[in-house]
Design an enzyme around this catalytic site. Structure first.
Site, PDB file in Angstrom:
ATOM      1  N   SER A 226       0.777  -1.200   0.087  1.00  0.00           N
ATOM      2  CA  SER A 226      -0.121   0.086   0.094  1.00  0.00           C
ATOM      3  C   SER A 226       0.984   1.159  -0.119  1.00  0.00           C
ATOM      4  O   SER A 226       1.888   1.264   0.687  1.00  0.00           O
ATOM      5  CB  SER A 226      -0.979  -0.116   1.087  1.00  0.00           C
ATOM      6  OG  SER A 226      -0.284  -0.305   2.458  1.00  0.00           O
ATOM      7  N   GLY A 228      -0.324   4.392   0.640  1.00  0.00           N
ATOM      8  CA  GLY A 228      -1.352   5.565   0.978  1.00  0.00           C
ATOM      9  C   GLY A 228      -2.307   5.883   0.332  1.00  0.00           C
ATOM     10  O   GLY A 228      -2.842   5.412  -0.739  1.00  0.00           O
ATOM     11  N   ALA A 229      -2.274   7.393   0.200  1.00  0.00           N
ATOM     12  CA  ALA A 229      -3.466   7.800  -0.716  1.00  0.00           C
ATOM     13  C   ALA A 229      -3.155   7.510  -2.232  1.00  0.00           C
ATOM     14  O   ALA A 229      -3.877   7.859  -3.158  1.00  0.00           O
ATOM     15  CB  ALA A 229      -3.168   9.446  -0.550  1.00  0.00           C
ATOM     16  N   GLY A 231      -2.403   4.792  -3.804  1.00  0.00           N
ATOM     17  CA  GLY A 231      -2.875   3.561  -4.007  1.00  0.00           C
ATOM     18  C   GLY A 231      -2.231   2.274  -3.663  1.00  0.00           C
ATOM     19  O   GLY A 231      -1.785   2.446  -2.347  1.00  0.00           O
ATOM     20  N   GLY A 257      -5.842  -0.592   6.339  1.00  0.00           N
ATOM     21  CA  GLY A 257      -5.114  -1.697   5.909  1.00  0.00           C
ATOM     22  C   GLY A 257      -5.836  -2.977   6.093  1.00  0.00           C
ATOM     23  O   GLY A 257      -5.784  -4.020   5.411  1.00  0.00           O
ATOM     24  N   ASP A 258      -6.678  -3.159   7.132  1.00  0.00           N
ATOM     25  CA  ASP A 258      -7.515  -4.325   7.306  1.00  0.00           C
ATOM     26  C   ASP A 258      -8.456  -4.514   6.448  1.00  0.00           C
ATOM     27  O   ASP A 258      -8.871  -5.759   6.060  1.00  0.00           O
ATOM     28  CB  ASP A 258      -7.982  -4.151   8.881  1.00  0.00           C
ATOM     29  CG  ASP A 258      -6.944  -3.931  10.049  1.00  0.00           C
ATOM     30  OD1 ASP A 258      -5.905  -4.069   9.803  1.00  0.00           O
ATOM     31  OD2 ASP A 258      -7.569  -3.349  11.036  1.00  0.00           O
TER      32      ASP A 258
END
Length: 316
Positions: A226, A228-229, A231, A257-258
């Site tokens: 990941s 973050g913003a 993608g 994240g979950d």
């Protein structure tokens, strides 16, 4: 095709999350809470709650403090989760999340947690082995309690694989190193965690992708990172994809994240292609960021956002 349908989540260090909204939060000053909620949480618990929204059969296990287990037991009953947690003397830890809408920031205050002994750890090993016999996927999520060796994660991955189930790991640091050595089916570090893992800063997507490919070659079938913003990047050793989330008004990153892991795991259980799993996981993560609690309230919010997720093949 496997006839196994159960999904098991393992949460060794669950938490009771107290999320409170405080505009203009300032350390050392009197702060006024405008809104709050208390949730039984922890990575594996959050993921399990999400998976139940797809009507999938989910069993939850790990360690739970016997002195304040009530909030978890209530959640498990309400959501139709099979409770196979090992009760440990003491209290499950509390985590305070201070959400400041004026700066769009989250401040975490984490209390100390449980300290399971060697007998509890061995009991968990036996239990996960038994549950993995009938499981399609076993998800190990979150941090480790005080005194539990990171090697436990690698041992659990080896047990899960030996029973023919897919091992999914969402943790960090030495616990993730231990997991990787055992070769899980899926890992999902963020870009900072991956940099820490490889021991150097990763400059760009090409750098990150090179490390993801190396992990594929080392036997980890699926790697998601990941950003973050920006993608997330995904590979299953054959396809390599970049998912760009829709533009949303962020409220809290807690549980994002979950939600991504939940979407990826649900996608596997539902027989979706990698591209479909990535689209689902990204929309669920974005929908979670748009709310205060750690677990997505309604799937229809994610469904609406799914249409706006851009998934592209990577050519690097």
């Amino acid at each position: 095709m496997s006839t196994k349908t159960n999904i098991v989540t393992v949460t060794m260090n669950p938490a009771i999350d107290l999320a409170c909204k405080i505009p203009d939060f300032t350390a050392g000053k009197v702060n006024r809470v405008t809104q709050y909620q208390t949730d039984a949480a922890g990575k594996g618990v959050n993921i399990a709650v999400l998976l139940r929204k797809f009507d999938l059969p989910v069993i939850v296990t790990g360690f739970l403090g016997q002195d304040n287990a009530g909030i978890f037991e209530k959640l498990f009953t309400e959501k139709g989760l099979v409770d196979d947690f090992i009760r440990v003397p003491g209290e499950t830890r509390i985590g305070i999340k201070v959400l400041d809408p004026s700066t769009e920031s989250t401040t975490d205050i984490n209390f100390p947690g449980l300290s399971p002994d060697e007998e509890h750890v061995e009991e968990l090993m036996r239990k996960v082995g038994e549950l993995a016999e009938e499981a399609l996927i076993v998800v190990i999520g979150g941090s480790l309690p005080s005194g539990v060796s990171p090697d436990v994660v690698g041992r659990l991955v080896a047990i899960i694989k030996s029973k023919g189930a897919k091992a999914v790991v969402d943790t960090s640091g030495s616990a993730l190193v231990s997991a990787i050595k055992a070769g899980p089916w899926l890992i999902k570090p963020n870009d900072d965690e991956l940099s820490e893992l490889v021991g150097r800063p990763l400059k760009d997507s090409r750098d990150i992708l090179d490390e993801m490919r190396r992990m594929n070659r080392a036997g980890i079938t699926n790697v998601a990172v990941s950003l973050g913003a920006r993608g997330a990047l995904f590979t299953d050793g054959e396809e390599e994809l970049l998912a760009k989330p829709p533009k949303i008004e962020p409220v809290s990153t807690v549980g994002a994240g979950d939600a991504m892991i939940g979407g990826l795991v649900a996608g596997v259980a539902l027989g979706l292609s990698l591209k479909e799993r990535v689209r689902l996981a990204t929309s669920m993560s974005a929908a979670t960021v748009a709310q205060a609690g750690p677990s997505l309230e309604r799937l229809d919010v994610a469904k609406e956002l799914e249409k706006q997720v851009i998934v592209e093949a990577i050519n690097l």
